[in-house]
Write an enzyme that holds these catalytic residues in place. Structure first.
Site, mmCIF file in Angstrom:
data_model
loop_
_atom_site.group_PDB
_atom_site.id
_atom_site.type_symbol
_atom_site.label_atom_id
_atom_site.label_comp_id
_atom_site.label_asym_id
_atom_site.label_seq_id
_atom_site.Cartn_x
_atom_site.Cartn_y
_atom_site.Cartn_z
ATOM 1 N NE ARG A 10 -12.358 -14.403 1.847
ATOM 2 C CZ ARG A 10 -11.751 -13.239 1.603
ATOM 3 N NH1 ARG A 10 -10.425 -13.190 1.570
ATOM 4 N NH2 ARG A 10 -12.447 -12.145 1.399
ATOM 5 C CB SER A 12 -12.950 -12.729 -3.328
ATOM 6 O OG SER A 12 -11.670 -13.284 -3.101
ATOM 7 C CE LYS A 80 -2.653 -9.463 2.302
ATOM 8 N NZ LYS A 80 -3.912 -9.108 2.980
ATOM 9 C CB SER A 130 -3.710 -1.523 5.720
ATOM 10 O OG SER A 130 -2.456 -1.745 6.312
ATOM 11 N NE ARG A 132 0.951 -3.854 6.075
ATOM 12 C CZ ARG A 132 0.978 -3.560 4.769
ATOM 13 N NH1 ARG A 132 2.007 -2.908 4.264
ATOM 14 N NH2 ARG A 132 -0.002 -3.923 3.968
ATOM 15 N NE ARG A 133 -1.546 -1.886 1.783
ATOM 16 C CZ ARG A 133 -2.447 -2.679 1.222
ATOM 17 N NH1 ARG A 133 -3.742 -2.413 1.372
ATOM 18 N NH2 ARG A 133 -2.062 -3.736 0.533
ATOM 19 C CE LYS A 134 -4.979 7.228 9.618
ATOM 20 N NZ LYS A 134 -6.223 7.225 10.439
ATOM 21 N NE ARG A 150 -13.415 -4.587 4.660
ATOM 22 C CZ ARG A 150 -14.268 -5.304 5.375
ATOM 23 N NH1 ARG A 150 -14.788 -4.812 6.474
ATOM 24 N NH2 ARG A 150 -14.599 -6.533 5.008
ATOM 25 N N GLY A 151 -13.700 -3.958 0.598
ATOM 26 C CA GLY A 151 -14.142 -4.633 -0.613
ATOM 27 C C GLY A 151 -13.006 -5.405 -1.261
ATOM 28 C CB VAL A 153 -8.535 -6.559 -5.997
ATOM 29 C CG1 VAL A 153 -7.738 -5.718 -6.995
ATOM 30 C CG2 VAL A 153 -7.616 -7.063 -4.890
ATOM 31 C CB THR A 155 -15.190 -3.867 -4.724
ATOM 32 O OG1 THR A 155 -15.986 -4.970 -5.157
ATOM 33 C CG2 THR A 155 -16.077 -2.866 -3.995
#
Length: 533
Positions: A10, A12, A80, A130, A132-134, A150-151, A153, A155
Protein backbone atom coordinates in the site's frame (compact mmCIF):
# COMPACT_ATOMS: atom_id res chain seq x y z
CA UNK A 1 18.47 -15.64 -6.14
CA UNK A 2 19.16 -13.98 -9.49
CA UNK A 3 15.83 -12.29 -10.24
CA UNK A 4 14.83 -8.86 -8.96
CA UNK A 5 11.75 -9.27 -6.79
CA UNK A 6 8.75 -6.97 -6.99
CA UNK A 7 7.27 -6.13 -3.58
CA UNK A 8 3.62 -5.09 -3.52
CA UNK A 9 2.63 -2.56 -0.88
CA UNK A 10 0.00 0.00 0.00
CA UNK A 11 1.06 3.60 -0.43
CA UNK A 12 0.69 4.92 3.09
CA UNK A 13 3.76 6.20 4.89
CA UNK A 14 3.67 3.26 7.32
CA UNK A 15 3.10 0.66 4.58
CA UNK A 16 6.04 2.06 2.61
CA UNK A 17 8.24 1.90 5.71
CA UNK A 18 7.28 -1.75 6.16
CA UNK A 19 7.92 -2.59 2.49
CA UNK A 20 11.28 -0.83 2.55
CA UNK A 21 12.18 -2.68 5.73
CA UNK A 22 11.64 -5.96 3.89
CA UNK A 23 13.49 -4.64 0.84
CA UNK A 24 16.50 -3.71 3.01
CA UNK A 25 16.34 -7.07 4.79
CA UNK A 26 16.45 -8.81 1.41
CA UNK A 27 19.40 -6.65 0.38
CA UNK A 28 21.23 -7.90 3.47
CA UNK A 29 21.01 -11.44 2.06
CA UNK A 30 21.99 -10.21 -1.44
CA UNK A 31 18.50 -10.30 -2.97
CA UNK A 32 17.45 -7.33 -5.09
CA UNK A 33 13.91 -5.97 -4.89
CA UNK A 34 11.82 -2.98 -5.95
CA UNK A 35 8.45 -1.66 -4.77
CA UNK A 36 5.11 -1.48 -6.54
CA UNK A 37 2.44 0.66 -4.85
CA UNK A 38 -1.08 -0.73 -4.99
CA UNK A 39 -4.17 1.12 -3.78
CA UNK A 40 -6.59 -1.03 -1.77
CA UNK A 41 -10.30 -0.67 -1.09
CA UNK A 42 -9.51 0.22 2.53
CA UNK A 43 -7.50 3.22 1.31
CA UNK A 44 -10.44 4.47 -0.74
CA UNK A 45 -13.36 3.89 1.65
CA UNK A 46 -13.13 6.43 4.44
CA UNK A 47 -16.76 6.62 5.55
CA UNK A 48 -16.92 3.21 7.27
CA UNK A 49 -15.72 2.25 10.71
CA UNK A 50 -12.19 0.87 10.65
CA UNK A 51 -13.39 -2.26 12.42
CA UNK A 52 -15.80 -2.93 9.54
CA UNK A 53 -12.76 -3.05 7.24
CA UNK A 54 -9.85 -4.47 9.18
CA UNK A 55 -9.32 -8.21 8.83
CA UNK A 56 -11.84 -8.65 5.99
CA UNK A 57 -9.42 -8.17 3.12
CA UNK A 58 -10.12 -4.46 2.58
CA UNK A 59 -6.40 -3.70 3.04
CA UNK A 60 -5.11 -6.87 1.39
CA UNK A 61 -7.45 -8.01 -1.41
CA UNK A 62 -5.86 -6.02 -4.26
CA UNK A 63 -2.36 -7.03 -3.17
CA UNK A 64 -3.40 -10.67 -3.15
CA UNK A 65 -5.00 -10.37 -6.60
CA UNK A 66 -1.74 -9.01 -8.06
CA UNK A 67 0.20 -11.80 -6.36
CA UNK A 68 -2.05 -14.40 -7.96
CA UNK A 69 -1.78 -12.62 -11.33
CA UNK A 70 2.03 -12.71 -11.09
CA UNK A 71 2.51 -8.93 -11.36
CA UNK A 72 4.26 -8.88 -7.96
CA UNK A 73 6.37 -11.55 -6.24
CA UNK A 74 5.55 -10.84 -2.63
CA UNK A 75 3.25 -8.62 -0.59
CA UNK A 76 4.10 -7.03 2.75
CA UNK A 77 1.20 -6.75 5.19
CA UNK A 78 0.61 -5.66 8.75
CA UNK A 79 -0.09 -9.16 10.00
CA UNK A 80 -3.14 -8.01 11.98
CA UNK A 81 -4.82 -6.83 8.74
CA UNK A 82 -4.77 -10.27 7.14
CA UNK A 83 -7.87 -12.48 7.14
CA UNK A 84 -7.32 -15.70 9.08
CA UNK A 85 -7.48 -17.77 5.87
CA UNK A 86 -5.09 -17.30 2.94
CA UNK A 87 -6.73 -17.25 -0.51
CA UNK A 88 -6.12 -20.50 -2.45
CA UNK A 89 -2.68 -20.39 -4.02
CA UNK A 90 -1.11 -17.99 -1.49
CA UNK A 91 0.83 -18.56 1.73
CA UNK A 92 2.66 -16.64 4.45
CA UNK A 93 6.33 -17.36 3.82
CA UNK A 94 7.84 -15.31 6.64
CA UNK A 95 6.90 -13.41 9.77
CA UNK A 96 9.04 -10.53 11.04
CA UNK A 97 10.27 -9.84 14.52
CA UNK A 98 7.49 -8.32 16.59
CA UNK A 99 7.61 -4.67 17.51
CA UNK A 100 6.34 -3.76 20.96
CA UNK A 101 2.54 -4.30 20.65
CA UNK A 102 1.73 -1.72 23.31
CA UNK A 103 -0.81 1.04 22.72
CA UNK A 104 -0.17 4.76 23.03
CA UNK A 105 -2.75 7.23 24.31
CA UNK A 106 -1.85 10.68 22.99
CA UNK A 107 -3.46 13.45 25.04
CA UNK A 108 -3.58 17.20 24.41
CA UNK A 109 -1.65 18.73 27.29
CA UNK A 110 -4.53 20.96 28.38
CA UNK A 111 -6.78 17.87 28.56
CA UNK A 112 -4.55 16.01 31.03
CA UNK A 113 -5.74 15.16 34.53
CA UNK A 114 -3.13 13.03 36.24
CA UNK A 115 -5.54 12.13 39.04
CA UNK A 116 -7.65 10.19 36.52
CA UNK A 117 -6.65 6.73 35.36
CA UNK A 118 -5.01 7.05 31.90
CA UNK A 119 -4.65 10.83 32.56
CA UNK A 120 -7.49 11.94 30.24
CA UNK A 121 -9.74 14.57 31.83
CA UNK A 122 -13.14 13.43 33.09
CA UNK A 123 -15.60 13.03 30.21
CA UNK A 124 -12.81 13.47 27.63
CA UNK A 125 -13.30 12.64 23.94
CA UNK A 126 -11.01 9.84 22.72
CA UNK A 127 -10.62 9.04 19.03
CA UNK A 128 -10.43 5.43 17.87
CA UNK A 129 -12.32 3.30 15.37
CA UNK A 130 -11.36 0.04 17.05
CA UNK A 131 -14.15 -1.73 18.94
CA UNK A 132 -11.46 -3.66 20.79
CA UNK A 133 -9.91 -0.46 22.12
CA UNK A 134 -13.29 1.11 22.84
CA UNK A 135 -14.49 -1.78 25.01
CA UNK A 136 -11.30 -1.89 27.04
CA UNK A 137 -11.04 1.89 27.43
CA UNK A 138 -14.62 2.17 28.68
CA UNK A 139 -14.01 -0.67 31.13
CA UNK A 140 -11.26 1.44 32.71
CA UNK A 141 -12.97 4.80 32.22
CA UNK A 142 -16.75 4.61 31.62
CA UNK A 143 -16.96 8.41 31.66
CA UNK A 144 -15.01 8.79 28.39
CA UNK A 145 -16.67 9.54 25.05
CA UNK A 146 -15.29 7.41 22.21
CA UNK A 147 -15.57 8.86 18.71
CA UNK A 148 -14.69 7.56 15.24
CA UNK A 149 -11.14 8.18 13.98
CA UNK A 150 -9.97 7.18 10.49
CA UNK A 151 -6.90 7.89 8.38
CA UNK A 152 -3.22 6.97 8.42
CA UNK A 153 -1.04 7.63 11.46
CA UNK A 154 0.06 11.21 10.54
CA UNK A 155 -3.53 12.11 9.61
CA UNK A 156 -4.84 10.88 12.93
CA UNK A 157 -2.20 12.83 14.83
CA UNK A 158 -3.05 15.97 12.87
CA UNK A 159 -6.73 15.55 13.82
CA UNK A 160 -5.63 15.58 17.46
CA UNK A 161 -3.56 18.71 16.85
CA UNK A 162 -6.67 20.32 15.34
CA UNK A 163 -8.43 19.59 18.66
CA UNK A 164 -11.08 17.37 17.09
CA UNK A 165 -10.41 15.08 20.05
CA UNK A 166 -8.98 15.39 23.55
CA UNK A 167 -6.94 12.21 23.03
CA UNK A 168 -6.42 9.49 20.44
CA UNK A 169 -5.12 5.94 20.63
CA UNK A 170 -2.48 4.50 18.30
CA UNK A 171 -0.36 1.36 18.12
CA UNK A 172 3.12 2.06 19.44
CA UNK A 173 4.73 0.02 16.65
CA UNK A 174 3.48 2.33 13.89
CA UNK A 175 4.57 5.49 15.70
CA UNK A 176 8.00 3.98 16.40
CA UNK A 177 8.52 2.84 12.81
CA UNK A 178 7.74 6.31 11.47
CA UNK A 179 9.93 8.02 14.07
CA UNK A 180 7.21 10.56 14.95
CA UNK A 181 8.04 13.17 17.60
CA UNK A 182 5.26 13.14 20.20
CA UNK A 183 6.75 15.71 22.58
CA UNK A 184 3.86 18.13 22.00
CA UNK A 185 1.46 15.64 23.64
CA UNK A 186 1.17 13.91 26.97
CA UNK A 187 1.73 10.23 26.16
CA UNK A 188 0.43 7.31 28.22
CA UNK A 189 1.78 3.89 27.23
CA UNK A 190 -0.49 0.93 27.88
CA UNK A 191 1.36 -2.39 27.96
CA UNK A 192 -0.14 -5.49 26.28
CA UNK A 193 -1.41 -6.80 29.62
CA UNK A 194 -3.08 -3.45 30.40
CA UNK A 195 -4.83 -2.96 27.05
CA UNK A 196 -4.70 -6.21 25.13
CA UNK A 197 -3.69 -5.70 21.48
CA UNK A 198 -5.22 -7.03 18.28
CA UNK A 199 -4.12 -10.53 17.26
CA UNK A 200 -0.69 -10.27 15.55
CA UNK A 201 -0.32 -6.56 16.31
CA UNK A 202 3.25 -5.32 15.76
CA UNK A 203 4.36 -8.05 13.31
CA UNK A 204 4.75 -8.04 9.51
CA UNK A 205 3.68 -10.89 7.24
CA UNK A 206 5.33 -11.62 3.87
CA UNK A 207 2.88 -13.31 1.52
CA UNK A 208 3.87 -15.15 -1.67
CA UNK A 209 2.46 -17.61 -4.19
CA UNK A 210 2.28 -21.10 -2.75
CA UNK A 211 4.12 -22.65 -5.71
CA UNK A 212 7.09 -20.25 -5.54
CA UNK A 213 9.26 -22.69 -3.59
CA UNK A 214 12.54 -20.93 -4.45
CA UNK A 215 11.32 -17.65 -2.95
CA UNK A 216 9.87 -19.47 0.06
CA UNK A 217 13.27 -20.97 0.84
CA UNK A 218 15.00 -17.60 0.33
CA UNK A 219 12.59 -15.87 2.74
CA UNK A 220 13.33 -18.30 5.57
CA UNK A 221 16.36 -16.12 6.35
CA UNK A 222 13.83 -13.39 7.32
CA UNK A 223 11.43 -15.68 9.16
CA UNK A 224 11.07 -15.75 12.96
CA UNK A 225 9.47 -19.09 13.89
CA UNK A 226 9.23 -18.21 17.59
CA UNK A 227 7.10 -15.16 16.75
CA UNK A 228 5.06 -17.22 14.27
CA UNK A 229 4.27 -19.76 16.99
CA UNK A 230 2.92 -17.06 19.32
CA UNK A 231 0.94 -15.35 16.54
CA UNK A 232 -0.58 -18.68 15.54
CA UNK A 233 -2.25 -18.87 18.96
CA UNK A 234 -3.66 -15.37 18.62
CA UNK A 235 -4.90 -15.83 15.06
CA UNK A 236 -6.40 -19.25 15.85
CA UNK A 237 -8.44 -17.65 18.63
CA UNK A 238 -9.55 -14.95 16.17
CA UNK A 239 -10.47 -17.59 13.58
CA UNK A 240 -12.45 -19.64 16.10
CA UNK A 241 -14.46 -16.54 17.02
CA UNK A 242 -15.34 -16.00 13.36
CA UNK A 243 -12.29 -14.09 12.12
CA UNK A 244 -13.90 -10.64 12.05
CA UNK A 245 -11.98 -7.74 13.57
CA UNK A 246 -15.20 -5.85 14.19
CA UNK A 247 -15.44 -8.12 17.26
CA UNK A 248 -14.08 -6.38 20.40
CA UNK A 249 -11.36 -9.02 20.76
CA UNK A 250 -7.81 -8.64 22.01
CA UNK A 251 -5.42 -11.58 22.19
CA UNK A 252 -1.74 -11.50 23.10
CA UNK A 253 0.58 -14.49 23.46
CA UNK A 254 4.18 -14.39 24.65
CA UNK A 255 6.75 -16.78 26.04
CA UNK A 256 8.00 -15.85 29.49
CA UNK A 257 10.26 -17.99 31.71
CA UNK A 258 9.59 -21.07 29.60
CA UNK A 259 5.80 -20.67 29.75
CA UNK A 260 3.42 -19.41 27.07
CA UNK A 261 1.25 -16.69 28.55
CA UNK A 262 -2.00 -15.65 26.89
CA UNK A 263 -3.95 -12.49 27.71
CA UNK A 264 -7.39 -12.16 26.14
CA UNK A 265 -10.19 -9.60 26.24
CA UNK A 266 -13.57 -10.13 24.59
CA UNK A 267 -16.95 -8.46 24.50
CA UNK A 268 -19.88 -9.02 22.17
CA UNK A 269 -20.34 -5.28 21.53
CA UNK A 270 -18.03 -2.28 21.86
CA UNK A 271 -20.21 -0.78 24.60
CA UNK A 272 -20.19 -3.99 26.65
CA UNK A 273 -17.84 -4.62 29.57
CA UNK A 274 -15.23 -7.09 28.27
CA UNK A 275 -14.29 -10.36 29.91
CA UNK A 276 -10.56 -10.74 30.58
CA UNK A 277 -8.52 -13.93 30.78
CA UNK A 278 -4.93 -14.82 31.64
CA UNK A 279 -3.67 -18.39 31.33
CA UNK A 280 -0.29 -20.11 31.09
CA UNK A 281 0.82 -23.35 29.45
CA UNK A 282 4.09 -25.14 28.75
CA UNK A 283 3.31 -25.53 25.02
CA UNK A 284 1.03 -23.93 22.45
CA UNK A 285 -0.64 -27.26 21.65
CA UNK A 286 -4.37 -26.77 22.14
CA UNK A 287 -3.78 -23.41 23.81
CA UNK A 288 -6.10 -21.44 21.52
CA UNK A 289 -8.86 -24.00 22.06
CA UNK A 290 -8.39 -23.67 25.81
CA UNK A 291 -8.77 -19.89 25.56
CA UNK A 292 -11.99 -20.32 23.60
CA UNK A 293 -13.39 -22.73 26.20
CA UNK A 294 -13.23 -20.05 28.90
CA UNK A 295 -15.40 -17.72 26.80
CA UNK A 296 -18.09 -20.35 26.16
CA UNK A 297 -21.58 -18.98 26.83
CA UNK A 298 -22.60 -22.03 28.86
CA UNK A 299 -19.48 -22.14 31.05
CA UNK A 300 -20.33 -22.33 34.75
CA UNK A 301 -19.10 -19.35 36.75
CA UNK A 302 -18.98 -19.05 40.54
CA UNK A 303 -22.07 -17.40 42.01
CA UNK A 304 -20.34 -15.79 45.01
CA UNK A 305 -16.86 -14.41 45.67
CA UNK A 306 -15.43 -13.32 49.01
CA UNK A 307 -12.58 -10.78 49.09
CA UNK A 308 -10.77 -9.64 52.21
CA UNK A 309 -11.21 -5.92 51.60
CA UNK A 310 -13.97 -3.45 50.84
CA UNK A 311 -14.89 -3.13 47.14
CA UNK A 312 -16.42 0.11 45.85
CA UNK A 313 -19.54 0.04 43.67
CA UNK A 314 -17.69 1.51 40.68
CA UNK A 315 -14.56 -0.62 40.94
CA UNK A 316 -13.37 -2.59 37.89
CA UNK A 317 -13.54 -5.83 39.87
CA UNK A 318 -17.14 -5.36 40.94
CA UNK A 319 -18.29 -4.35 37.43
CA UNK A 320 -16.47 -7.31 35.86
CA UNK A 321 -18.19 -9.77 38.20
CA UNK A 322 -21.59 -8.05 38.06
CA UNK A 323 -21.69 -8.79 34.32
CA UNK A 324 -22.04 -12.48 35.26
CA UNK A 325 -24.32 -11.83 38.26
CA UNK A 326 -21.57 -12.86 40.67
CA UNK A 327 -22.21 -11.57 44.18
CA UNK A 328 -19.21 -10.05 45.98
CA UNK A 329 -18.81 -10.26 49.74
CA UNK A 330 -16.11 -7.73 50.58
CA UNK A 331 -14.86 -7.21 54.12
CA UNK A 332 -11.43 -6.68 55.58
CA UNK A 333 -10.31 -9.09 58.28
CA UNK A 334 -7.71 -6.70 59.65
CA UNK A 335 -7.51 -3.08 60.71
CA UNK A 336 -4.71 -0.69 59.83
CA UNK A 337 -3.73 2.06 62.24
CA UNK A 338 -1.21 4.89 61.84
CA UNK A 339 2.00 4.81 63.82
CA UNK A 340 2.98 8.44 63.32
CA UNK A 341 0.81 11.54 62.89
CA UNK A 342 3.31 14.12 61.64
CA UNK A 343 6.60 14.24 59.82
CA UNK A 344 9.39 16.80 59.48
CA UNK A 345 10.12 17.81 55.88
CA UNK A 346 13.90 17.91 56.43
CA UNK A 347 14.07 14.10 56.26
CA UNK A 348 13.21 14.27 52.54
CA UNK A 349 15.99 16.71 51.70
CA UNK A 350 18.35 14.08 50.28
CA UNK A 351 15.79 11.44 49.26
CA UNK A 352 15.99 10.44 45.58
CA UNK A 353 13.25 7.80 45.55
CA UNK A 354 10.08 7.07 47.50
CA UNK A 355 8.91 3.47 47.14
CA UNK A 356 5.44 2.21 48.12
CA UNK A 357 4.48 -1.46 48.27
CA UNK A 358 0.77 -0.92 48.94
CA UNK A 359 -2.13 1.51 48.60
CA UNK A 360 -2.31 1.73 52.40
CA UNK A 361 1.27 3.00 52.49
CA UNK A 362 0.41 5.77 50.02
CA UNK A 363 -2.77 6.73 51.85
CA UNK A 364 -1.14 6.97 55.28
CA UNK A 365 1.95 8.72 53.91
CA UNK A 366 0.03 11.55 52.27
CA UNK A 367 -2.15 11.99 55.33
CA UNK A 368 1.07 13.30 56.91
CA UNK A 369 1.05 16.16 54.34
CA UNK A 370 4.75 15.75 53.46
CA UNK A 371 6.63 18.57 51.71
CA UNK A 372 8.51 16.68 48.99
CA UNK A 373 11.43 17.78 46.80
CA UNK A 374 10.37 18.54 43.20
CA UNK A 375 12.79 16.01 41.72
CA UNK A 376 11.91 13.04 43.94
CA UNK A 377 11.03 9.90 41.98
CA UNK A 378 8.34 7.34 42.82
CA UNK A 379 8.31 3.56 42.67
CA UNK A 380 5.32 1.36 43.43
CA UNK A 381 4.19 -2.27 43.34
CA UNK A 382 1.08 -2.90 41.25
CA UNK A 383 -1.39 -0.92 39.18
CA UNK A 384 -3.56 -0.29 42.24
CA UNK A 385 -0.75 1.58 43.98
CA UNK A 386 0.04 3.45 40.77
CA UNK A 387 -3.58 4.60 40.54
CA UNK A 388 -3.63 5.63 44.20
CA UNK A 389 -0.48 7.71 43.67
CA UNK A 390 -2.17 9.39 40.69
CA UNK A 391 -5.03 10.45 42.92
CA UNK A 392 -2.47 12.24 45.05
CA UNK A 393 -1.28 14.08 41.93
CA UNK A 394 1.95 12.19 41.22
CA UNK A 395 3.19 9.93 38.43
CA UNK A 396 5.24 6.82 39.03
CA UNK A 397 8.75 6.53 37.62
CA UNK A 398 8.61 2.77 38.15
CA UNK A 399 5.60 0.48 38.58
CA UNK A 400 6.38 -3.16 39.29
CA UNK A 401 3.99 -5.63 37.64
CA UNK A 402 3.40 -9.22 38.72
CA UNK A 403 3.25 -11.23 41.90
CA UNK A 404 6.94 -11.93 42.41
CA UNK A 405 8.35 -9.06 44.46
CA UNK A 406 11.84 -10.55 44.09
CA UNK A 407 11.65 -9.94 40.33
CA UNK A 408 10.26 -6.45 40.95
CA UNK A 409 13.16 -5.77 43.34
CA UNK A 410 15.66 -6.77 40.63
CA UNK A 411 13.99 -4.50 38.05
CA UNK A 412 13.83 -1.56 40.44
CA UNK A 413 17.47 -2.02 41.49
CA UNK A 414 18.53 -1.41 37.87
CA UNK A 415 17.00 2.08 38.01
CA UNK A 416 18.57 3.15 41.28
CA UNK A 417 21.99 4.74 40.97
CA UNK A 418 24.92 4.19 43.30
CA UNK A 419 24.74 6.75 46.10
CA UNK A 420 20.96 7.24 45.78
CA UNK A 421 18.77 7.35 48.86
CA UNK A 422 15.55 5.35 48.74
CA UNK A 423 12.85 5.82 51.38
CA UNK A 424 10.26 3.10 52.02
CA UNK A 425 7.17 4.39 53.83
CA UNK A 426 5.14 1.32 54.74
CA UNK A 427 3.89 -1.20 57.24
CA UNK A 428 5.71 -1.86 60.48
CA UNK A 429 5.76 -5.59 59.65
CA UNK A 430 7.06 -5.17 56.07
CA UNK A 431 8.97 -8.12 54.59
CA UNK A 432 11.49 -5.64 53.06
CA UNK A 433 11.83 -7.64 49.83
CA UNK A 434 12.49 -4.56 47.67
CA UNK A 435 15.03 -3.19 50.13
CA UNK A 436 16.95 -6.47 50.13
CA UNK A 437 17.27 -6.29 46.35
CA UNK A 438 19.21 -3.01 46.39
CA UNK A 439 22.97 -2.87 46.27
CA UNK A 440 25.10 -1.96 49.28
CA UNK A 441 25.98 1.46 47.82
CA UNK A 442 22.32 2.57 47.98
CA UNK A 443 21.14 4.19 51.20
CA UNK A 444 17.86 2.70 52.42
CA UNK A 445 15.53 4.49 54.83
CA UNK A 446 12.68 2.44 56.29
CA UNK A 447 9.81 4.61 57.46
CA UNK A 448 7.12 2.56 59.28
CA UNK A 449 3.96 4.67 59.17
CA UNK A 450 1.21 2.14 59.94
CA UNK A 451 0.64 -1.33 61.35
CA UNK A 452 -1.98 -4.03 60.90
CA UNK A 453 -4.15 -5.40 63.69
CA UNK A 454 -6.13 -8.67 63.35
CA UNK A 455 -9.85 -8.54 64.07
CA UNK A 456 -10.80 -10.50 67.21
CA UNK A 457 -13.50 -12.66 65.63
CA UNK A 458 -13.91 -13.40 61.92
CA UNK A 459 -17.13 -14.90 60.60
CA UNK A 460 -16.73 -17.66 57.98
CA UNK A 461 -17.94 -17.19 54.41
CA UNK A 462 -19.88 -19.59 52.25
CA UNK A 463 -18.60 -18.05 49.00
CA UNK A 464 -17.33 -20.39 46.30
CA UNK A 465 -14.17 -18.36 45.66
CA UNK A 466 -12.16 -16.72 48.45
CA UNK A 467 -9.73 -13.91 47.57
CA UNK A 468 -7.11 -13.06 50.18
CA UNK A 469 -5.31 -9.76 49.76
CA UNK A 470 -2.49 -10.12 52.29
CA UNK A 471 -0.77 -12.61 54.62
CA UNK A 472 -2.40 -10.85 57.60
CA UNK A 473 -5.88 -11.48 56.22
CA UNK A 474 -5.01 -15.17 55.82
CA UNK A 475 -3.85 -15.30 59.44
CA UNK A 476 -7.02 -13.56 60.62
CA UNK A 477 -9.44 -15.82 58.75
CA UNK A 478 -7.89 -19.17 59.62
CA UNK A 479 -7.61 -18.57 63.35
CA UNK A 480 -11.16 -19.90 63.74
CA UNK A 481 -12.21 -21.04 60.24
CA UNK A 482 -11.50 -23.82 57.75
CA UNK A 483 -12.04 -24.12 54.00
CA UNK A 484 -15.03 -26.09 52.81
CA UNK A 485 -14.22 -28.73 50.15
CA UNK A 486 -16.00 -26.77 47.38
CA UNK A 487 -14.21 -23.48 48.08
CA UNK A 488 -11.31 -22.26 45.94
CA UNK A 489 -8.69 -19.69 46.86
CA UNK A 490 -7.07 -16.77 45.02
CA UNK A 491 -4.01 -15.26 46.70
CA UNK A 492 -2.74 -11.77 45.88
CA UNK A 493 1.05 -11.81 45.90
CA UNK A 494 3.57 -14.56 46.53
CA UNK A 495 3.86 -13.73 50.23
CA UNK A 496 0.12 -14.37 50.60
CA UNK A 497 0.50 -17.55 48.57
CA UNK A 498 3.29 -18.72 50.86
CA UNK A 499 0.82 -18.75 53.73
CA UNK A 500 -1.29 -21.26 51.82
CA UNK A 501 1.81 -23.26 50.89
CA UNK A 502 2.52 -23.62 54.60
CA UNK A 503 -1.09 -24.76 55.12
CA UNK A 504 -1.01 -27.20 52.20
CA UNK A 505 -3.88 -25.34 50.48
CA UNK A 506 -3.93 -24.99 46.69
CA UNK A 507 -4.54 -21.50 45.31
CA UNK A 508 -4.46 -19.40 42.17
CA UNK A 509 -2.19 -16.38 41.68
CA UNK A 510 -3.50 -13.59 39.43
CA UNK A 511 -1.01 -12.23 36.90
CA UNK A 512 -1.11 -8.79 38.50
CA UNK A 513 -2.15 -7.90 42.07
CA UNK A 514 -4.78 -5.36 41.00
CA UNK A 515 -8.49 -5.35 40.18
CA UNK A 516 -7.95 -6.34 36.54
CA UNK A 517 -5.75 -9.23 37.60
CA UNK A 518 -8.38 -10.32 40.14
CA UNK A 519 -11.13 -10.22 37.50
CA UNK A 520 -8.93 -12.32 35.19
CA UNK A 521 -8.29 -14.82 37.99
CA UNK A 522 -11.98 -15.27 38.82
CA UNK A 523 -12.94 -15.52 35.14
CA UNK A 524 -10.10 -17.99 34.57
CA UNK A 525 -10.98 -20.16 37.56
CA UNK A 526 -11.15 -23.68 36.11
CA UNK A 527 -14.11 -25.95 36.86
CA UNK A 528 -13.42 -28.69 39.40
CA UNK A 529 -10.52 -28.70 41.88
CA UNK A 530 -7.43 -26.58 41.42
CA UNK A 531 -4.37 -28.33 40.03
CA UNK A 532 -2.72 -30.49 42.65
CA UNK A 533 -5.84 -31.01 44.78
Amino acid sequence: MERTLIIGTRGSELALWQANFVKDSLANINVKAELKIIKTQGDRILNLSFDKLEGKGFFTKELEEELLAGTIDLAVHSHKDLPTENPPGLTIAAVSEREDPSELLLILKDCVDVKQKLSVKFGGIVGTSSNRRKAQLLAYRPDLEIEELRGNVPTRIQKLRDESYDAIMLAKAGVHRLGIDLSEFHVEELTPNELIPAPAQGALAIQIRENDTELYQTLQALHHPDVAEELAVERTVLKMFGGGCHLPLGVYCRKEDGQFQVFASKADEADEFPDRLFIEAATTNGLAQKVISYFAKDRKMPSTVFISREVSEQSYFRRALAKHNIVIEGRSLIRTVPIITKIDSYIFKHVDWLFFSSKNAIEYFFQLEPQLPKDVKFGVVGAGSEEMLRRKGYFTNYAGVGNDTTDIAEEFAKLVKAGDTVMFPGAKESLRTIQKGLSADVKVIDLPIYETVLEDEVEPTGAEVLVFTSPSNVDAYFVDNLLDPYQKVIAIGKSTGQKFDEMGVKYKLPFSPDEVGLAEAVFGMPPGPLKGE
